[in-house]
Design a protein around this motif. Structure first.
Motif, PDB file in Angstrom:
ATOM      1  N   HIS A 337      70.038 -76.171  99.634  1.00 38.48           N
ATOM      2  CA  HIS A 337      71.014 -76.429 100.692  1.00 38.48           C
ATOM      3  C   HIS A 337      72.402 -76.077 100.160  1.00 38.48           C
ATOM      4  O   HIS A 337      72.788 -76.524  99.080  1.00 38.48           O
ATOM      5  N   ILE A 338      73.129 -75.260 100.911  1.00 38.06           N
ATOM      6  CA  ILE A 338      74.456 -74.801 100.481  1.00 38.06           C
ATOM      7  C   ILE A 338      75.520 -75.358 101.410  1.00 38.06           C
ATOM      8  O   ILE A 338      75.380 -75.304 102.645  1.00 38.06           O
ATOM      9  N   ILE A 339      76.591 -75.896 100.837  1.00 42.90           N
ATOM     10  CA  ILE A 339      77.736 -76.413 101.589  1.00 42.90           C
ATOM     11  C   ILE A 339      78.966 -75.630 101.133  1.00 42.90           C
ATOM     12  O   ILE A 339      79.330 -75.663  99.953  1.00 42.90           O
ATOM     13  N   THR A 340      79.575 -74.926 102.056  1.00 40.39           N
ATOM     14  CA  THR A 340      80.710 -74.063 101.706  1.00 40.39           C
ATOM     15  C   THR A 340      82.052 -74.768 101.847  1.00 40.39           C
ATOM     16  O   THR A 340      83.054 -74.298 101.303  1.00 40.39           O
ATOM     17  N   ASP A 341      82.100 -75.887 102.553  1.00 42.47           N
ATOM     18  CA  ASP A 341      83.352 -76.612 102.752  1.00 42.47           C
ATOM     19  C   ASP A 341      83.625 -77.472 101.518  1.00 42.47           C
ATOM     20  O   ASP A 341      83.296 -78.658 101.470  1.00 42.47           O
ATOM     21  N   THR A 342      84.245 -76.864 100.494  1.00 42.19           N
ATOM     22  CA  THR A 342      84.431 -77.554  99.218  1.00 42.19           C
ATOM     23  C   THR A 342      85.885 -77.619  98.769  1.00 42.19           C
ATOM     24  O   THR A 342      86.158 -78.042  97.649  1.00 42.19           O
ATOM     25  N   LEU A 343      86.825 -77.174  99.590  1.00 46.40           N
ATOM     26  CA  LEU A 343      88.253 -77.111  99.224  1.00 46.40           C
ATOM     27  C   LEU A 343      88.527 -76.033  98.181  1.00 46.40           C
ATOM     28  O   LEU A 343      89.646 -75.924  97.686  1.00 46.40           O
ATOM     29  N   HIS A 344      87.494 -75.239  97.819  1.00 47.31           N
ATOM     30  CA  HIS A 344      87.665 -74.179  96.824  1.00 47.31           C
ATOM     31  C   HIS A 344      87.073 -72.895  97.386  1.00 47.31           C
ATOM     32  O   HIS A 344      85.886 -72.857  97.732  1.00 47.31           O
ATOM     33  N   GLU A 345      87.872 -71.846  97.463  1.00 42.93           N
ATOM     34  CA  GLU A 345      87.370 -70.580  97.986  1.00 42.93           C
ATOM     35  C   GLU A 345      86.307 -69.977  97.080  1.00 42.93           C
ATOM     36  O   GLU A 345      85.413 -69.270  97.546  1.00 42.93           O
ATOM     37  N   SER A 346      86.399 -70.236  95.776  1.00 42.13           N
ATOM     38  CA  SER A 346      85.478 -69.612  94.824  1.00 42.13           C
ATOM     39  C   SER A 346      84.334 -70.538  94.424  1.00 42.13           C
ATOM     40  O   SER A 346      83.619 -70.268  93.474  1.00 42.13           O
ATOM     41  N   ARG A 347      84.149 -71.653  95.149  1.00 40.36           N
ATOM     42  CA  ARG A 347      83.087 -72.599  94.825  1.00 40.36           C
ATOM     43  C   ARG A 347      82.296 -72.956  96.077  1.00 40.36           C
ATOM     44  O   ARG A 347      82.810 -72.920  97.186  1.00 40.36           O
ATOM     45  N   GLU A 348      81.033 -73.304  95.860  1.00 41.32           N
ATOM     46  CA  GLU A 348      80.194 -73.837  96.917  1.00 41.32           C
ATOM     47  C   GLU A 348      79.265 -74.887  96.327  1.00 41.32           C
ATOM     48  O   GLU A 348      78.857 -74.784  95.163  1.00 41.32           O
ATOM     49  N   ARG A 349      78.983 -75.901  97.118  1.00 40.26           N
ATOM     50  CA  ARG A 349      78.062 -76.936  96.662  1.00 40.26           C
ATOM     51  C   ARG A 349      76.635 -76.482  96.922  1.00 40.26           C
ATOM     52  O   ARG A 349      76.285 -76.073  98.031  1.00 40.26           O
ATOM     53  N   ARG A 350      75.809 -76.575  95.890  1.00 41.09           N
ATOM     54  CA  ARG A 350      74.401 -76.214  96.007  1.00 41.09           C
ATOM     55  C   ARG A 350      73.556 -77.442  95.703  1.00 41.09           C
ATOM     56  O   ARG A 350      73.562 -77.955  94.581  1.00 41.09           O
ATOM     57  N   LEU A 351      72.855 -77.921  96.711  1.00 46.15           N
ATOM     58  CA  LEU A 351      71.943 -79.043  96.552  1.00 46.15           C
ATOM     59  C   LEU A 351      70.526 -78.503  96.467  1.00 46.15           C
ATOM     60  O   LEU A 351      70.069 -77.789  97.372  1.00 46.15           O
TER      61      LEU A 351
END
Length: 778
Positions: A337-351
């Motif tokens: 599961h990927i969450i792109t709303d992380t406050l960082h353009e170069s980061r994404e949360r990967r669950l």
């Protein structure tokens, strides 16, 4: 306003909660989740104290806006001033006013906790913040705990040398304990005023604002802080997937809700967290989870703030490995599961949800068990390389796991992986007929590489990766290790009969040959860059270092405690040359507890295989092949298991929760026996002998700088995992440490220089007769 979920209320008063449980010991969950090991604690303490964070000053108006989300006007701020001596009491008065004005359901308390050690520290640190902010219902009978704090603070006292570092370390630990938070708040109270900090996960820039006592800025900032702690703005501060709660035994657990796939995971406990201001990784487990995705039970969730634009994602690597069905010994994902709303353009949360739940290798309780894991890890990494063209590229003690009970596999899986065979079947095929029976569990392919994909110039890898202490020496250097002018490659070891029968093609490919001497070839710089890369032999070397680390920490139960030798510890924690010199010298005295000394010959045999970088060998030498190191290590480990399987030391239990510590001999850990340092010591010895012959001669200024002092090394100490330096005045007038090379004994002697009065290092070579005459060196 919405409030966070709370644990059951306690009938105890606030005063008794704080004062009566300062020595509270966190009890383990009934799900038998293992405790953190010392090396994880040490890693996180190093991160927390590294001061790698960049403090960025911002205007107080921007800080108040960041705290409140612009939802309230500063005209709402009560006209109440906070003072240094009564800070937490003034904060509580302010909190009551804010709670009443905005109708918040739960009062927020500011507690002065100088003598209280909060429970559930994510890395078992003993640190104690001076101030914590707590919603009143969350104060249970066990006292304050890290996952339920809303903010942390420090009071600068006269004897405090670095209150800023302490404050940032508290913010670091707080974020480790709160996987549901994107950012956290900390504050430093001093005689000048209050400094406010906002730290965002995945960002090394910490926002900071200073407000002086009695100023309007302080009044507005304190109001904004209290308002924020009551209702943090969700999009900026909270990961909405998590719901924090308390289980029936007083442990903090989380429910995780995902929309794609539609999934509700209950009662997951955080067992691992790391680097909140960098890749921000949390691992949560529930071995009794009943959640199912695509027919697989979800027992583990890994939540990582990963960089975008990497050559391979962990999902791609797992898909390549399991493309023909599950590969035994490799973790099986249930969902990504990927969450792109992380406050960082170069980061994404990967669950990532995983099916298998295991323990890391440091929890292995016997020598026999850990050697089986090592053999199976060598077999598995080799199989992934040959069959699927996959490299893990980050083998470490945290990524080599094991399960208590081997996972059974259907016949279709056995037919698919005929070339894979683990240790238990080779050791006892009658009682273990399944060749795929293994307890090893390889996880975390976040740095994995698929060798037949994206190898063009556009995707060219520019950096090497690995965990300090476990990364192969050549990978840490970024190029082949420099060989001596004349070097001998160790013989190809013979294989046990069971191994020969199972893998005849391997045995023929690497049939035993005697040691071979070579003259080091001269290779141009261009050829070095083009011809070298992270390869399978480096994976095998990392597994060797994992075994060394386990043996170094292993403390047998019910036997006298023994400390780790400083020479092997400083070699293990040093840079690539220091670790390789440890392998080359095979000086492993003090590596293991004396009860486990029978394992040292195996370590020396494995080290001999690793001495020469295969890069320098001619193409017709079978030891040039990438699989050779894995093959040779598997042979010697399996032979050792066969020979000693019934010996008592193989099944004697250790205490994983209380690993050995390093012996306390001043300064030795800071001395690296590198070629450059030996050269410096030899140069100084030549000058000293010259002065003895000619008392009138004096050393030149540039010669004086060549002296090797106990607190200096010729290599940068930036790569050292841990420093154990003692005060300089604790260093004795004379100290001798020795290691043996071939027939002579090289003694590094520390003594005071007669001219300067400074302690210097002298390298002395003694023959066996001289050693016998002086008694046992070291």
């Amino acid at each position: 306003m919405p409030s966070p979920s709370t644990p059951p209320r306690s009938s105890a008063t606030n005063t008794s909660v704080i004062s009566g449980n300062s020595n509270h010991t966190h009890t383990s969950s009934p799900r038998n989740i293992p405790p953190y090991h010392a090396e994880h604690i040490r890693d996180n303490v190093a991160w927390a104290n590294a001061m790698y964070l960049e403090i960025c000053k911002m205007k107080s108006s921007k800080m108040t806006s960041a705290l409140t989300g612009g939802e309230v006007a500063m005209t709402e701020a009560p006209k109440l001033n906070c003072r240094f001596k009564t800070f937490h009491k003034d904060c509580n008065r302010l909190s009551k006013l804010v709670c009443k004005r905005f109708n918040f359901p739960e009062p927020l308390l500011f507690l002065y906790t100088e003598t209280v050690r909060p429970a559930e520290n994510p890395v078992a640190s003993l640190c104690r913040p001076d101030y914590v902010a707590y919603l009143e219902p969350n104060l249970t009978g066990r006292g304050v705990s890290w996952p339920w704090m809303e903010a942390v603070g420090e009071k600068a006292s006269k004897g405090d040398s670095d209150p800023l570092r302490k404050t940032l370390s508290y913010l670091h630990y707080w974020l480790l304990a709160r996987p549901e938070r994107k950012a956290g708040v900390a504050f430093l109270v001093s005689l000048e005023g209050v400094t406010f900090f906002i730290g965002y996960q995945g960002n090394t820039q910490v926002q900071s604002t200073v407000a002086k006592w009695g100023s309007s800025e302080l009044r507005e900032l304190m109001f904004a802080l209290v308002y924020h702690l009551y209702c943090p703005e969700p999009s900026t501060w909270v990961n909405a997937e998590y719901v924090r709660k308390s289980d029936g035994d007083g442990n903090t657990v989380f429910d995780i809700k995902l929309n794609v796939p539609l999934l509700h995971l209950k009662d997951f406990k955080s067992v691992y967290s790391r680097t909140p201001f960098d890749t921000r990784t949390h691992v949560l487990v529930n071995p009794q989870s009943e959640a199912i995705v695509e027919g697989k039970l979800v027992r583990v969730v890994k939540d990582e703030l990963a960089r975008t634009g990497t050559r391979f994602t962990e999902k791609e690597v797992y898909e390549r490995i399991h493309q023909h069905g599950p590969v035994p010994g490799v973790a099986q994902p249930c969902f990504h599961h990927i969450i792109t709303d992380t406050l960082h353009e170069s980061r994404e949360r990967r669950l990532t949800g995983l099916q298998e739940y295991g323990h890391h290798i440091m929890m292995a309780k016997t020598v026999g068990q850990v050697l089986e894991i090592v053999f199976d890890a060598l077999e598995l990494t080799r199989y992934l390389y040959v069959r699927y063209q996959v490299l893990h590229r980050d083998i470490s003690r945290g990524n080599v796991m094991f399960v208590e009970t081997p996972i059974s596999h259907p016949k279709s899986v056995a037919d698919e992986h005929k070339d894979l065979c683990f240790a238990r079947h080779l050791l006892d095929s009658e009682n273990h007929p399944d060749p795929l029976e293994t307890c090893v569990l390889l996880i975390d392919f976040n740095h994995g590489e698929i060798l037949d994909m994206r190898q063009d110039e556009v995707h060219k890898r520019t950096t090497c990766t690995g965990t300090p202490g476990f990364v192969a020496c050549a990978v840490q250097k970024g190029s082949p290790l420099d060989p001596p002018k004349n070097f001998t490659v160790d013989e190809i070891p013979d294989a046990p009969a069971a191994y020969q029968a199972r893998h005849p093609e391997r045995y023929d490919q690497f049939s035993p040959i005697p040691p071979t001497m070579y003259i080091s070839p001269k290779v141009s710089e261009e050829e070095l860059k083009r011809g070298w890369r992270h390869d399978l032999d480096h994976e095998a070397e990392s597994i060797f270092w994992v075994l060394v680390y386990w043996l170094m920490a292993a403390s047998p139960t019910k036997l006298p405690k023994e400390r780790i030798g400083q020479f092997v510890f400083s070699g293990f924690t040093g840079i690539n040359r220091e670790r390789h010199s440890l392998v080359f010298s095979s000086a492993f005295d003090g590596l293991a507890h004396s009860y486990f000394n029978p394992v040292i010959p195996l370590i020396k045999d494995m080290a001999a295989i690793l001495r020469t970088d295969r890069f320098w060998l001619p193409k017709d030498d079978p030891r040039k092949h990438p699989e050779y190191i894995s093959e040779a290590l598997q042979r010697v480990v399996l032979a050792f298991l066969e020979q000693h399987r019934d010996d008592k030391f193989m099944s004697y239990h250790i205490d994983p929760g209380h690993p050995r510590i390093v012996e306390n001999r001043p300064q030795v850990v800071t001395i690296s026996y590198t070629p450059g340092q030996r050269e410096s010591a030899e140069l100084f010895e030549q000058q000293r002998q010259k002065r003895k012959r000619d008392p009138d001669s004096q050393p030149r200024e540039d010669d004086q700088s060549k002296k090797l002092r106990p607190n200096e090394t010729s290599d940068s100490s930036d790569d050292t995992v841990e420093s154990l330096r003692e005060p300089e005045n604790a260093f004795p007038d004379e100290f001798v440490d020795a290691w043996t090379a071939e027939e002579d004994t090289h003694v590094l002697r520390f003594e005071k220089d007669g001219d300067s009065g400074q302690v210097v290092a002298l390298l002395v070579k003694l023959s066996p007769k001289e050693v016998a005459g002086q008694g046992q060196a070291g």
